[in-house]
Write an enzyme that holds these catalytic residues in place. Structure first.
Site, mmCIF file in Angstrom:
data_model
loop_
_atom_site.group_PDB
_atom_site.id
_atom_site.type_symbol
_atom_site.label_atom_id
_atom_site.label_comp_id
_atom_site.label_asym_id
_atom_site.label_seq_id
_atom_site.Cartn_x
_atom_site.Cartn_y
_atom_site.Cartn_z
ATOM 1 N N ASP A 98 0.850 -1.193 0.000
ATOM 2 C CA ASP A 98 0.000 0.000 0.000
ATOM 3 C C ASP A 98 0.884 1.241 0.000
ATOM 4 O OD1 ASP A 98 -2.111 -1.729 0.371
ATOM 5 O OD2 ASP A 98 -2.684 -0.955 2.339
ATOM 6 N N ARG A 148 -0.493 -0.433 -8.732
ATOM 7 C CA ARG A 148 -1.917 -0.184 -8.475
ATOM 8 C C ARG A 148 -2.067 1.329 -8.383
ATOM 9 N NH1 ARG A 148 -2.973 -2.733 -3.471
ATOM 10 N NH2 ARG A 148 -2.849 -0.895 -2.201
HETATM 11 C C1 FAD Z 1 -8.187 -1.595 -4.349
HETATM 12 C C2 FAD Z 1 -7.885 -0.275 -3.701
HETATM 13 C C3 FAD Z 1 -6.688 -0.094 -3.033
HETATM 14 C C4 FAD Z 1 -6.379 1.151 -2.454
HETATM 15 N N1 FAD Z 1 -5.164 1.321 -1.872
HETATM 16 C C5 FAD Z 1 -4.809 2.560 -1.446
HETATM 17 C C6 FAD Z 1 -3.503 2.820 -0.944
HETATM 18 O O1 FAD Z 1 -2.648 1.915 -0.844
HETATM 19 N N2 FAD Z 1 -3.190 4.099 -0.574
HETATM 20 C C7 FAD Z 1 -4.102 5.135 -0.665
HETATM 21 O O2 FAD Z 1 -3.758 6.274 -0.357
HETATM 22 N N3 FAD Z 1 -5.359 4.892 -1.091
HETATM 23 C C8 FAD Z 1 -5.738 3.647 -1.476
HETATM 24 N N4 FAD Z 1 -7.014 3.434 -1.942
HETATM 25 C C9 FAD Z 1 -8.054 4.494 -1.773
HETATM 26 C C10 FAD Z 1 -8.044 5.496 -2.931
HETATM 27 O O3 FAD Z 1 -6.919 6.323 -2.864
HETATM 28 C C11 FAD Z 1 -9.318 6.389 -2.892
HETATM 29 O O4 FAD Z 1 -9.279 7.127 -1.721
HETATM 30 C C12 FAD Z 1 -10.629 5.648 -2.966
HETATM 31 O O5 FAD Z 1 -10.553 4.567 -3.841
HETATM 32 C C13 FAD Z 1 -11.757 6.572 -3.467
HETATM 33 O O6 FAD Z 1 -11.430 7.101 -4.738
HETATM 34 P P1 FAD Z 1 -12.057 6.610 -6.132
HETATM 35 O O7 FAD Z 1 -10.916 6.400 -7.068
HETATM 36 O O8 FAD Z 1 -12.931 5.453 -5.973
HETATM 37 O O9 FAD Z 1 -12.796 7.864 -6.716
HETATM 38 P P2 FAD Z 1 -13.882 8.832 -6.132
HETATM 39 O O10 FAD Z 1 -13.870 10.001 -7.046
HETATM 40 O O11 FAD Z 1 -13.681 9.081 -4.677
HETATM 41 O O12 FAD Z 1 -15.188 8.012 -6.304
HETATM 42 C C14 FAD Z 1 -15.776 7.708 -7.547
HETATM 43 C C15 FAD Z 1 -17.204 7.253 -7.280
HETATM 44 O O13 FAD Z 1 -17.150 5.956 -6.637
HETATM 45 C C16 FAD Z 1 -18.067 5.893 -5.562
HETATM 46 N N5 FAD Z 1 -17.317 5.674 -4.303
HETATM 47 C C17 FAD Z 1 -15.997 5.855 -4.105
HETATM 48 N N6 FAD Z 1 -15.636 5.536 -2.855
HETATM 49 C C18 FAD Z 1 -16.775 5.151 -2.232
HETATM 50 C C19 FAD Z 1 -17.062 4.717 -0.919
HETATM 51 N N7 FAD Z 1 -16.103 4.589 0.015
HETATM 52 N N8 FAD Z 1 -18.347 4.421 -0.619
HETATM 53 C C20 FAD Z 1 -19.327 4.531 -1.545
HETATM 54 N N9 FAD Z 1 -19.100 4.930 -2.812
HETATM 55 C C21 FAD Z 1 -17.861 5.247 -3.148
HETATM 56 C C22 FAD Z 1 -18.812 7.181 -5.544
HETATM 57 O O14 FAD Z 1 -20.025 7.053 -6.236
HETATM 58 C C23 FAD Z 1 -17.930 8.156 -6.286
HETATM 59 O O15 FAD Z 1 -18.651 9.145 -6.937
HETATM 60 C C24 FAD Z 1 -7.331 2.207 -2.510
HETATM 61 C C25 FAD Z 1 -8.545 2.014 -3.182
HETATM 62 C C26 FAD Z 1 -8.832 0.803 -3.777
HETATM 63 C C27 FAD Z 1 -10.149 0.650 -4.490
#
Ligand code: FAD
Length: 276
Positions: A98, A148
Site C-alpha cells: 500500500d 496499483r
Molecule cells: C483496491 C484499492 C486499493 C487502495 N489502496 C490505497 C492505498 O494503498 N493508498 C491510498 O492512499 N489509497 C488507497 N485506496 C483508496 C483510494 O486512494 C481512494 O481514496 C478511494 O478509492 C476513493 O477514490 P475513487 O478512485 O474510488 O474515486 P472517487 O472520485 O472518490 O469516487 C468515484 C465514485 O465511486 C463511488 N465511491 C468511491 N468511494 C466510495 C465509498 N467509500 N463508498 C461509496 N461509494 C464510493 C462514488 O459514487 C464516487 O462518486 C485504494 C482504493 C482501492 C479501491
C-alpha cells in the site's frame, strides 16, 4: 468488511470468485509501537498467503509497511517483506504494498525499488493526487513493476498534492495512459486501476482498445461492498476485476479516512444499524 477475521474475508473472496471477481486481502492496522508486533503481522500474512493457495482462491495480499515495522527498523521490515514475497512467489501470487501518507512516499519508493530488483512478484500502490507521482512512475517503469494506481486517501497539503477533484482525475487519466503506453511498448508492467470511478475505467478501456491491448490488459480493483453490481457487470463484460477485502480489529482509523473522503458513508453505516 465481511468480518473482523481473515476467515470471514477469505470466505467472502471465495464466494465472489464465482462471479468472476478475484480478491486482495489486507489486515487493518497501522503504526506499531514495538518491533515484535511486526513479527506477528508477518506470520499472519504468511498464513493468509498459504490459505489463499490451499483453497485455490484467486487472491493476493496487500500490506502496509508501517504495519511491518517501517518506523522502527527498516531492515527488519525488508526481511519480512522478502519472506512474504518468496512465499507469494511459491503460491503464484504478487505481494502488494500500500502507499501511505506523504511522509512515507520517498522511503516507500526506495524500498520498493530495492525489492522489485530482487522479487518481480511485488507490486506498489501509487497515488495520482501527488504532484511527484509521474516522476516516481518514470523511475519505476524500467524495472517492469506492478502498479496499483489510486487517487489517494490521505489529507495532503496543496504544496504537494492536487486538491481539486478534477485535477486529481486528470492526473489519474494521464498516469493510466503512461502505464498503458509502457505495456504497449512490450514492457512487463502489470496495471491495477484501483478506483470506483467508472468514467476513468471506461476511458482507460477505450485507450487500451485503441492501442490494440484490450480491456483485459489492466485490472480494475475496487473495495469489497462498494459498487458491487458494477463489479459484477464489469467482470461479465470481460474486465479483470479484483476486490480489496479488508478485515481486522483496527477498522476505526480506516473507517474515519473513508469517512473524511466521503461523508455520505456516515449515512451508509447508520443505515446498517437502523432497520428501516
Ligand atoms: C483496491 C484499492 C486499493 C487502495 N489502496 C490505497 C492505498 O494503498 N493508498 C491510498 O492512499 N489509497 C488507497 N485506496 C483508496 C483510494 O486512494 C481512494 O481514496 C478511494 O478509492 C476513493 O477514490 P475513487 O478512485 O474510488 O474515486 P472517487 O472520485 O472518490 O469516487 C468515484 C465514485 O465511486 C463511488 N465511491 C468511491 N468511494 C466510495 C465509498 N467509500 N463508498 C461509496 N461509494 C464510493 C462514488 O459514487 C464516487 O462518486 C485504494 C482504493 C482501492 C479501491
Amino acid at each position: 468488511m465481511p468480518g473482523e477475521d481473515a476467515e470471514s474475508a477469505l470466505g467472502a473472496g471465495q464466494r465472489d470468485q464465482a462471479l468472476g471477481i478475484s480478491s486482495l486481502y489486507t489486515r487493518l492496522g497501522e503504526n506499531l509501537t514495538r518491533i515484535e508486533e511486526a513479527d506477528e503481522v508477518a506470520e499472519h500474512y504468511l498464513g493468509v498467503i498459504d490459505a489463499i493457495h490451499a483453497r485455490r482462491i484467486e487472491g493476493e495480499v496487500s500490506v502496509k509497511l508501517t504495519q511491518l515495522g517501517f518506523d522502527l527498523d527498516v531492515e527488519r521490515t525488508y526481511a519480512h517483506v522478502e519472506r512474504l514475497c518468496e512465499r507469494a512467489a511459491e503460491a503464484g501470487q504478487t505481494l502488494w504494498i500500500d502507499m501511505e501518507s506523504s511522509a512515507y512516499v520517498d522511503r516507500t519508493i526506495d524500498f520498493y525499488e530495492r525489492l522489485l530488483r530482487a522479487h518481480s512478484n511485488s507490486g506498489l500502490c501509487l497515488q495520482s493526487y501527488l504532484h511527484r507521482t509521474p516522476a516516481d512512475l518514470q523511475r519505476l517503469l524500467p524495472l517492469e513493476p506492478s502498479i496499483r494506481l489510486v487517487k489517494g486517501a490521505y489529507a495532503e497539503s496543496k504544496s504537494i498534492a492536487f486538491q481539486d477533484r478534477h485535477d486529481v482525475d486528470t492526473a489519474y487519466a494521464a498516469l493510466a495512459v503512461t502505464l498503458l503506453d509502457a505495456l504497449k511498448a512490450a514492457k512487463h508492467v502489470r496495471i491495477g486501476l484501483g478506483t470506483h470511478d467508472l468514467r476513468l475505467i471506461e476511458q482507460a478501456a477505450a485507450q487500451a482498445e485503441a492501442a490494440g491491448l484490450g480491456r483485459a490488459s489492466f485490472e480494475v480493483q475496487m473495495l469489497y461492498g462498494i459498487r458491487t453490481s458494477e463489479q459484477v457487470r464489469l467482470a461479465r463484460e470481460g474486465y479483470k476485476v479484483r476486490q480489496l477485502i479488508a478485515y481486522g480489529e483496527a477498522w476505526y482509523p480506516w473507517y474515519l479516512r473513508r469517512l473524511a473522503e466521503r461523508p455520505a458513508n456516515v449515512l451508509f453505516v447508520l443505515r446498517q444499524l437502523v432497520p428501516w
